[in-house]
Scaffold this motif. Sequence first.
Motif, PDB file in Angstrom:
ATOM      1  N   LEU A   1       0.840  -1.190   0.000  1.00  0.00           N
ATOM      2  CA  LEU A   1       0.000   0.000   0.000  1.00  0.00           C
ATOM      3  C   LEU A   1       0.877   1.243   0.000  1.00  0.00           C
ATOM      4  CD1 LEU A   1      -2.609  -1.078   2.714  1.00  0.00           C
ATOM      5  CD2 LEU A   1      -2.902  -1.123   0.229  1.00  0.00           C
ATOM      6  N   PRO A   2       0.422   2.301  -0.673  1.00  0.00           N
ATOM      7  CA  PRO A   2       1.234   3.525  -0.697  1.00  0.00           C
ATOM      8  C   PRO A   2       1.295   4.200   0.669  1.00  0.00           C
ATOM      9  CG  PRO A   2      -0.876   3.884  -1.768  1.00  0.00           C
ATOM     10  CD  PRO A   2      -0.769   2.418  -1.512  1.00  0.00           C
ATOM     11  N   GLY A   3       0.259   4.045   1.487  1.00  0.00           N
ATOM     12  CA  GLY A   3       0.250   4.650   2.805  1.00  0.00           C
ATOM     13  C   GLY A   3      -0.089   6.129   2.752  1.00  0.00           C
ATOM     14  N   SER A   4      -0.296   6.717   3.926  1.00  0.00           N
ATOM     15  CA  SER A   4      -0.644   8.130   3.991  1.00  0.00           C
ATOM     16  C   SER A   4      -0.368   8.677   5.373  1.00  0.00           C
ATOM     17  CB  SER A   4      -2.127   8.326   3.645  1.00  0.00           C
ATOM     18  OG  SER A   4      -2.947   7.716   4.646  1.00  0.00           O
TER      19      SER A   4
ATOM     20  N   ARG B   1      -6.130  16.834   6.973  1.00  0.00           N
ATOM     21  CA  ARG B   1      -5.493  16.888   5.652  1.00  0.00           C
ATOM     22  C   ARG B   1      -4.716  15.602   5.428  1.00  0.00           C
ATOM     23  NH1 ARG B   1      -0.842  21.164   3.603  1.00  0.00           N
ATOM     24  NH2 ARG B   1      -0.759  20.457   1.414  1.00  0.00           N
ATOM     25  N   ARG B   2      -5.074  14.873   4.388  1.00  0.00           N
ATOM     26  CA  ARG B   2      -4.435  13.588   4.101  1.00  0.00           C
ATOM     27  C   ARG B   2      -3.494  13.729   2.921  1.00  0.00           C
ATOM     28  NH1 ARG B   2      -4.883   9.649   0.516  1.00  0.00           N
ATOM     29  NH2 ARG B   2      -4.457   7.477   1.116  1.00  0.00           N
ATOM     30  N   VAL B   3      -2.274  13.206   3.087  1.00  0.00           N
ATOM     31  CA  VAL B   3      -1.269  13.212   2.018  1.00  0.00           C
ATOM     32  C   VAL B   3      -0.761  11.796   1.831  1.00  0.00           C
ATOM     33  CG1 VAL B   3       1.029  14.009   1.339  1.00  0.00           C
ATOM     34  CG2 VAL B   3      -0.559  15.596   2.449  1.00  0.00           C
TER      35      VAL B   3
ATOM     36  N   HIS C   1       5.297   7.840  16.104  1.00  0.00           N
ATOM     37  CA  HIS C   1       6.703   8.229  16.032  1.00  0.00           C
ATOM     38  C   HIS C   1       7.563   7.067  15.541  1.00  0.00           C
ATOM     39  CE1 HIS C   1      10.403  10.321  17.157  1.00  0.00           C
ATOM     40  NE2 HIS C   1      10.789   9.220  17.781  1.00  0.00           N
ATOM     41  N   ARG C   2       7.322   5.882  16.081  1.00  0.00           N
ATOM     42  CA  ARG C   2       8.119   4.716  15.711  1.00  0.00           C
ATOM     43  C   ARG C   2       7.904   4.352  14.255  1.00  0.00           C
ATOM     44  NH1 ARG C   2       6.165   1.769  19.122  1.00  0.00           N
ATOM     45  NH2 ARG C   2       4.686   0.504  17.925  1.00  0.00           N
ATOM     46  N   TRP C   3       6.651   4.318  13.811  1.00  0.00           N
ATOM     47  CA  TRP C   3       6.361   3.951  12.431  1.00  0.00           C
ATOM     48  C   TRP C   3       6.906   4.992  11.455  1.00  0.00           C
ATOM     49  CZ3 TRP C   3       0.553   2.848  13.783  1.00  0.00           C
ATOM     50  CH2 TRP C   3       0.482   1.632  14.477  1.00  0.00           C
ATOM     51  N   PHE C   4       6.744   6.265  11.808  1.00  0.00           N
ATOM     52  CA  PHE C   4       7.181   7.328  10.908  1.00  0.00           C
ATOM     53  C   PHE C   4       8.700   7.316  10.754  1.00  0.00           C
ATOM     54  CE2 PHE C   4       8.383  11.596   9.634  1.00  0.00           C
ATOM     55  CZ  PHE C   4       7.451  11.908   8.670  1.00  0.00           C
ATOM     56  N   THR C   5       9.423   7.224  11.860  1.00  0.00           N
ATOM     57  CA  THR C   5      10.889   7.240  11.778  1.00  0.00           C
ATOM     58  C   THR C   5      11.419   5.975  11.103  1.00  0.00           C
ATOM     59  OG1 THR C   5      10.983   6.464  14.087  1.00  0.00           O
ATOM     60  CG2 THR C   5      11.232   8.824  13.698  1.00  0.00           C
ATOM     61  N   ASP C   6      10.724   4.847  11.264  1.00  0.00           N
ATOM     62  CA  ASP C   6      11.109   3.647  10.521  1.00  0.00           C
ATOM     63  C   ASP C   6      10.932   3.879   9.021  1.00  0.00           C
ATOM     64  OD1 ASP C   6      11.762   2.276  12.813  1.00  0.00           O
ATOM     65  OD2 ASP C   6       9.950   1.057  12.865  1.00  0.00           O
ATOM     66  N   TRP C   7       9.826   4.513   8.656  1.00  0.00           N
ATOM     67  CA  TRP C   7       9.543   4.774   7.243  1.00  0.00           C
ATOM     68  C   TRP C   7      10.612   5.665   6.617  1.00  0.00           C
ATOM     69  CZ3 TRP C   7       7.884   9.719   5.321  1.00  0.00           C
ATOM     70  CH2 TRP C   7       7.575   9.718   3.941  1.00  0.00           C
TER      71      TRP C   7
ATOM     72  N   ASP D   1      13.702   5.593   6.740  1.00  0.00           N
ATOM     73  CA  ASP D   1      14.873   4.886   6.237  1.00  0.00           C
ATOM     74  C   ASP D   1      14.657   4.267   4.865  1.00  0.00           C
ATOM     75  OD1 ASP D   1      16.997   5.254   8.046  1.00  0.00           O
ATOM     76  OD2 ASP D   1      16.101   3.874   9.478  1.00  0.00           O
ATOM     77  N   TRP D   2      13.420   4.038   4.479  1.00  0.00           N
ATOM     78  CA  TRP D   2      13.199   3.447   3.155  1.00  0.00           C
ATOM     79  C   TRP D   2      12.258   4.255   2.278  1.00  0.00           C
ATOM     80  CZ3 TRP D   2       8.116   2.105   2.252  1.00  0.00           C
ATOM     81  CH2 TRP D   2       7.301   1.877   3.371  1.00  0.00           C
ATOM     82  N   ALA D   3      11.908   5.451   2.719  1.00  0.00           N
ATOM     83  CA  ALA D   3      11.008   6.303   1.936  1.00  0.00           C
ATOM     84  C   ALA D   3      11.626   6.639   0.579  1.00  0.00           C
ATOM     85  CB  ALA D   3      10.718   7.589   2.702  1.00  0.00           C
ATOM     86  N   ASP D   4      10.792   6.617  -0.454  1.00  0.00           N
ATOM     87  CA  ASP D   4      11.229   6.968  -1.809  1.00  0.00           C
ATOM     88  C   ASP D   4      11.148   8.484  -1.957  1.00  0.00           C
ATOM     89  OD1 ASP D   4      12.052   6.825  -4.411  1.00  0.00           O
ATOM     90  OD2 ASP D   4      10.093   6.269  -5.212  1.00  0.00           O
ATOM     91  N   ALA D   5      11.994   9.170  -1.198  1.00  0.00           N
ATOM     92  CA  ALA D   5      11.998  10.630  -1.169  1.00  0.00           C
ATOM     93  C   ALA D   5      13.354  11.086  -0.650  1.00  0.00           C
ATOM     94  CB  ALA D   5      10.883  11.155  -0.261  1.00  0.00           C
ATOM     95  N   LEU D   6      13.670  12.360  -0.833  1.00  0.00           N
ATOM     96  CA  LEU D   6      14.861  12.930  -0.222  1.00  0.00           C
ATOM     97  C   LEU D   6      14.570  13.097   1.267  1.00  0.00           C
ATOM     98  CD1 LEU D   6      17.614  14.406  -0.246  1.00  0.00           C
ATOM     99  CD2 LEU D   6      16.351  16.515  -0.758  1.00  0.00           C
TER     100      LEU D   6
END
Length: 304
Positions: free
Chosen positions: A46-49, A55-57, A90-96, A98-103
């Motif tokens: 899933l792309p996630g959000s 406001r959803r991104v 916080h845990r999920w976001f900071t884990d993400w 490390d592998w986010a397809d972004a700068l």
Amino acid sequence: MILFYGLLDDPPLARAVEAARVAGHEHLVVDQARLARHDFVCGTGLPGSVSVDGRRVGLDEVTAVYARPLELPAAPGDDLAALARAAAFHRWFTDWLDWADALVVNRPLAMESNASKPYQAQLIARTGFPVPETLVTDDPDEVREFRAEHGRVVYKSVSGIRSIVRELTPDDESRLHLVRGLPTQFQAYVPGRDVRVHVVGREVFATAVESAAVDYRYAHQDGLEAELTACRLPAEVAERSVALAAALGLPLAGIDLRRRPDGAWVCFEVNPMPAYSYYESHTGLPIAAALAALLAGARTPVEA
């Protein structure tokens, strides 16, 4: 879409957010003080959000992230469920990150090089910057031998936790036994002028520091002053600074240099989450604007 993550009363984050706003860059701020009110969805396939105040991104819309993850605040009256929800976010976001397809400025895994100062010093030396002669020990006799060899010696924490750099003095002799319970890093004192270098992508912003304090960041505690002024680095030192940030995988880095009286440059350490706002406020260097431009894709990120 740029995501900002951290506490809004944290000056480096606040300045970057304001720079993005002024430049008109589309962005969303994820305030750590309100995580229990936000939603983060990320699952396999899933792309996630991320949702903030309704406001959803989509995570696939995020092109860059500036994250300054600090300790989660516990507001009076917060119940256990809210605290657990904030901690999970916080845990999920900071884990993400490390592998986010972004700068990402900066990925948590890249920042871990600073968790061990002796390890990071080895990485620094590989890029060509000299580092001070160093001893990490829990043996008081080794400290005495090191001091006898080098004369002036300073000491600081081995870990990435901020500590005050102090000079080893005769008054410390009665306390040397304490290193048996806490291995400490000792370094030969390096004379010269401190220069803090902020690398933002491929841009370099240098600040010269004049202070009689061993650790100018805490000069006021010793009744001393620290004068900060913008300066220009020799081209070779600037290029080496960018290469060092690239080698550590840090699009944003605070590099602590000292220019010795003989003209040589020595590197002490690299801060992967620098409080650049302190230097910007004293010098007027446009670090926040450069960071916002980097996040928006208007500047070239550093590459290893």
